[in-house]
Design a protein around this motif. Structure first.
Motif, short mmCIF file in Angstrom:
data_model
loop_
_atom_site.label_atom_id
_atom_site.label_comp_id
_atom_site.label_asym_id
_atom_site.label_seq_id
_atom_site.Cartn_x
_atom_site.Cartn_y
_atom_site.Cartn_z
N VAL A 10 0.85 -1.19 0.00
CA VAL A 10 0.00 0.00 0.00
C VAL A 10 0.88 1.24 0.00
O VAL A 10 1.82 1.35 0.80
N ILE A 11 0.58 2.18 -0.89
CA ILE A 11 1.25 3.48 -0.90
C ILE A 11 0.24 4.49 -0.37
O ILE A 11 -0.77 4.78 -1.02
N ALA A 21 5.35 8.21 -8.53
CA ALA A 21 6.79 7.97 -8.57
C ALA A 21 7.16 6.74 -7.74
O ALA A 21 7.98 5.90 -8.16
N LEU A 22 6.52 6.61 -6.57
CA LEU A 22 6.80 5.47 -5.70
C LEU A 22 6.26 4.18 -6.33
O LEU A 22 6.90 3.12 -6.26
N ARG A 23 5.10 4.30 -6.96
CA ARG A 23 4.52 3.12 -7.63
C ARG A 23 5.43 2.62 -8.75
O ARG A 23 5.66 1.42 -8.89
N GLU A 24 5.99 3.55 -9.50
CA GLU A 24 6.89 3.15 -10.59
C GLU A 24 8.16 2.51 -10.04
O GLU A 24 8.65 1.50 -10.57
N ALA A 25 8.69 3.08 -8.95
CA ALA A 25 9.90 2.53 -8.34
C ALA A 25 9.68 1.10 -7.87
O ALA A 25 10.51 0.21 -8.08
N VAL A 26 8.53 0.87 -7.22
CA VAL A 26 8.23 -0.46 -6.69
C VAL A 26 7.95 -1.45 -7.82
O VAL A 26 8.46 -2.58 -7.82
N SER A 27 7.16 -1.03 -8.80
CA SER A 27 6.76 -1.96 -9.87
C SER A 27 7.93 -2.37 -10.75
O SER A 27 7.95 -3.48 -11.29
#
Length: 225
Positions: A10-11, A21-27
């Motif tokens: 969960v973000i 940005a965080l979603r892209e980093a994690v994915s």
């Protein structure tokens, strides 16, 4: 670590651009991960109740519905099995120390490079803790502040919510309405909070809690996340 593992993360952040940005980093690091997003604390609570078991919560300290460390305290008390990593623009060493004291598994400054964020998230998913390597977690806070942090950490999830509402100036009957409980139950919670914090009044309880992180408990909504 196996990057093909289907983690559920969960973000929780009220800034859509940073969530992206965080979603892209994690994915990119964990392409099989299932990602959920929440823009406020109520959204996060509803998501947790709906989704059940999750592997990690990435939590902004300041978002709608949360003040100071109250969101972190609530999550650690209500969902002790889910690791929480604080992702914040506030990089004060004392804030980082307090986050770890309140049970965070990690602290990622929002100014961190993407590679650093990935390393931190990977470490926590492996069961380790992570904090900025240049921050000394052993020093800093005076004895009184450390004692207060320890007392606040003993509050139950419902007591944390009541203290949050006290800090907003709500009356017992208003808190009872918001929580769907009786005024007698709220009074019992308030009494327990006063006892745990070692204070004699509601005002003293709010003041005591606001001492942590330089008063952001009482002013968290106006601070930058």
């Amino acid at each position: 670590m196996d990057t093909t593992t289907s983690f559920r993360l969960v973000i929780a952040d009220d800034h859509p651009l940073f969530r992206g940005a965080l979603r892209e980093a994690v994915s990119r690091q964990f392409p099989a991960a299932k990602l959920f997003e929440a823009g406020g604390f109520e959204d996060l609570q509803a998501l947790l109740e709906r989704e059940g078991d999750l592997d990690l919560i990435l939590l902004d300290l300041t978002m709608p519905g949360v003040r100071g460390f109250s969101g972190l305290m609530y999550l650690r008390a209500q969902y002790p099995g889910i690791p929480v990593v604080v992702v914040s623009a506030n990089e004060e060493p004392g804030v980082i120390r307090n986050c770890m004291e309140f049970g965070a598994s990690g602290f990622i400054p929002k100014t961190s490079a993407v590679e650093t964020m990935r390393a931190a998230i990977g470490a926590v998913l492996e069961g380790r803790t992570w904090s900025p390597p240049d921050v000394d977690l052993t020093g800093g806070a005076d004895r009184e502040t450390q004692a207060l942090v320890s007392r606040l950490a003993t509050l139950t999830p419902q007591q944390v919510r009541v203290l949050m509402m006290l800090s907003e100036g709500l009356l017992n009957k208003q808190i009872a309405y918001e929580l769907g409980v009786s005024e007698a139950t709220v009074k019992a919670h308030v009494s327990a909070i006063l006892q745990k914090l070692g204070v004699e009044s509601r005002t003293q309880a709010v003041i005591a809690a606001s001492k942590i992180e330089g008063g952001t408990w009482a002013q968290g909504a106006s601070a930058a996340g």
